[in-house]
Design an enzyme around this catalytic site. Structure first.
Site, PDB file in Angstrom:
ATOM      1  N   GLY A  81     -20.802 -24.292 -15.606  1.00  0.00           N
ATOM      2  CA  GLY A  81     -21.832 -23.166 -15.222  1.00  0.00           C
ATOM      3  C   GLY A  81     -22.399 -23.345 -13.935  1.00  0.00           C
ATOM      4  N   LYS A 133     -21.616 -22.155 -10.695  1.00  0.00           N
ATOM      5  CA  LYS A 133     -21.741 -20.645 -10.300  1.00  0.00           C
ATOM      6  C   LYS A 133     -22.348 -19.943 -10.992  1.00  0.00           C
ATOM      7  CE  LYS A 133     -17.832 -21.455  -6.935  1.00  0.00           C
ATOM      8  NZ  LYS A 133     -17.564 -22.839  -7.389  1.00  0.00           N
ATOM      9  N   CYS A 153     -14.245 -17.965 -15.211  1.00  0.00           N
ATOM     10  CA  CYS A 153     -13.513 -19.419 -15.106  1.00  0.00           C
ATOM     11  C   CYS A 153     -15.036 -20.073 -14.907  1.00  0.00           C
ATOM     12  CB  CYS A 153     -12.747 -19.846 -14.084  1.00  0.00           C
ATOM     13  SG  CYS A 153     -11.046 -18.772 -14.063  1.00  0.00           S
ATOM     14  N   ALA A 154     -16.134 -20.020 -15.827  1.00  0.00           N
ATOM     15  CA  ALA A 154     -17.429 -20.677 -15.611  1.00  0.00           C
ATOM     16  C   ALA A 154     -17.258 -22.208 -15.765  1.00  0.00           C
ATOM     17  CB  ALA A 154     -18.115 -19.967 -16.741  1.00  0.00           C
ATOM     18  N   GLY A 155     -16.612 -22.638 -16.523  1.00  0.00           N
ATOM     19  CA  GLY A 155     -16.684 -24.392 -16.604  1.00  0.00           C
ATOM     20  C   GLY A 155     -18.097 -24.565 -17.061  1.00  0.00           C
ATOM     21  N   ASP A 175     -15.047 -19.182 -20.229  1.00  0.00           N
ATOM     22  CA  ASP A 175     -14.113 -19.991 -19.707  1.00  0.00           C
ATOM     23  C   ASP A 175     -13.253 -20.090 -21.074  1.00  0.00           C
ATOM     24  OD1 ASP A 175     -13.842 -22.285 -17.448  1.00  0.00           O
ATOM     25  OD2 ASP A 175     -12.689 -22.897 -19.481  1.00  0.00           O
ATOM     26  N   CYS A 227     -11.201 -24.539  -4.763  1.00  0.00           N
ATOM     27  CA  CYS A 227     -11.574 -25.669  -4.010  1.00  0.00           C
ATOM     28  C   CYS A 227     -10.456 -26.634  -3.546  1.00  0.00           C
ATOM     29  CB  CYS A 227     -12.475 -26.484  -4.864  1.00  0.00           C
ATOM     30  SG  CYS A 227     -11.714 -27.286  -6.557  1.00  0.00           S
TER      31      CYS A 227
END
Length: 432
Positions: free
Chosen positions: A243, A245, A239-241, A263, A360
């Site tokens: 980026g 992380k 779930c890189a979004g 993602d 989160c």
């Protein structure tokens, strides 16, 4: 603009948010576009007022005995901006744009009200329906924990160890006097802003443009470190979004890993390409289609799931989100989390591969409950000892972290009150 005009503008924005049920960032942007005479300092001050009200609107209203937006912005001036009522009155004298001042009775009540006698949801500054959720998730100190989610946040930066160490990055940003983060060995912190102030535009600085630092909350930095990525390993950020992380994992492997970023929403993934180039992270393959990941099935040493969630750990930065949140939205996120965890499990290498589950959020339904449900569906996985993992990868023992024992292992929960970070949940599971 004088103070009166800023107060009137903040009230206008708050009324727009309430009427149209829209995110605060959108309302502030639209106000700025329709009031182009307002300078950047004005827009910053108005935004601070609006965010301060949204962080503590229930306790402000209870203490004032008046929950109108007019009363709330004056409460924010006293509580968050540390202005005295007399000083406010003097500043607004002869200001034709100034809203009506609170009366003496309102100011007296605000100063003398004992918030400890208010209903729990008011003390915590949350909707009533979240009382049970937060008490179950955060325990006996849940009110103080939730109230800390109403503080102004710091600005945290992660040093890109592919290009710099913390001393070099700090020197490049010396004019802002960043301090080392307390828990992350890679972080620099600018303290919360005060009054009408604003954080510097770090993205315009050479240290950011040349890849020395990235904007990343300390809690997110810690989660990436706890993944335990090592040089030579195959990693999948599912779930890189944008980026954040992914970049941290690339640095953790020293540029010597085999890192894959995916993602399901390609629009969210779009910024990752520029970020990778700026950070000089060359060991990352970006994938926009799930079928592209087929060669990784049962091959990844570590799979990272930074799962979709309600964001109930980020209310310091997005306080409007807690007022829009509903139990139905939590249920929707839960279903999405279960699905993505099941997908992620396919890629974890049997015989020692790890699955890192991150949110989160501080809500147990999105965190420990999801781990328990996953383990019931996947008996070939086991939860590791989060405390031991922390001590292996970080310099200090986790005294400032909530430990969550379950299913023979331990998960970790970071909170603003305990760890000084945003709210983050972390669990690492091993595939037998």
């Amino acid at each position: 603009m004088r103070l009166g005009g800023r107060l009137a503008a903040a009230i206008e924005v708050l009324e727009d948010i309430a009427k149209r049920h829209r995110p605060v960032a959108d309302a502030l942007k639209d106000w700025g576009l329709s009031h182009r005479f307002a300078g950047s300092g004005d827009r910053s001050a108005i935004g601070n007022l609006v965010y301060d009200v949204l962080r503590r609107k229930r306790s402000f209203g209870w203490r004032m005995g008046n929950d109108s937006n007019r009363a709330l912005v004056f409460a924010a001036l006293v509580e968050s901006w540390r202005l005295a009522p007399d000083g406010i009155a003097a500043a607004l004298e002869d200001d034709r744009f100034a809203p009506k001042l609170p009366g003496e009775a309102e100011w007296t009540r605000f100063a003398q009200a004992d918030l400890g006698k208010a209903p729990p949801a008011v003390q915590a500054d949350v909707p009533d329906w979240l009382v049970g959720e937060l008490e179950a998730s955060l325990g006996a100190d849940w009110i103080a924990e939730a109230a800390a989610l109403g503080d102004r946040p710091p600005l945290d930066l992660r040093v890109n160890t592919l290009l710099a160490d913390r001393a070099k990055a700090s020197a490049a940003l010396a004019e802002f006097a960043p301090a080392p983060t307390r828990l992350s060995p890679l972080g620099l912190r600018l303290p919360p802003i005060e009054g009408a102030g604003r954080h510097p535009n770090i993205q315009a600085e050479a240290a950011f443009q040349t890849g020395l630092v990235e904007v990343q909350d300390e809690g997110s930095q810690l989660a990436a470190l706890l993944v335990g990525a090592r040089p030579g390993e195959t990693l999948l950020d599912l779930c890189a979004g944008a980026g954040g992380k992914t970049l941290a994992l690339a640095a953790a492997t020293g540029g010597e890993g085999h890192l894959h970023a995916f993602d399901a929403d390609r629009r969210r993934l779009a910024p990752i390409y520029d970020r990778l180039r700026r950070a000089e992270a060359r060991d990352v393959a970006v994938h926009g289609r799930m079928e592209d990941l087929a060669p990784l099935e049962a091959k990844a040493d570590r799979v990272v799931v930074d799962a979709p969630c309600t964001g109930a750990g980020t209310w310091r930065r997005r306080p409007d989100a807690k007022w829009r949140l509903s139990s139905q939205a939590v249920e929707k996120r839960i279903a999405e989390q279960d699905a993505v965890l099941d997908t992620a499990s396919r890629f974890v290498r049997p015989g020692g591969g790890r699955l890192a589950f991150i949110t989160c959020s501080v809500l147990a339904r999105e965190n420990t409950a999801r781990v328990e449900a996953f383990l019931r569906r996947h008996p070939d996985f086991a939860l590791e000892d989060g405390g031991a993992n922390w001590r292996e990868h970080l310099p200090e023992a986790p005294e400032d972290v909530h430990l969550r024992p379950l299913e023979g292992g331990t998960a970790l929960l970071l909170t603003p009150r305990r760890s000084g970070t945003d709210g983050f949940f972390f669990a690492r599971l091993v595939r037998r």
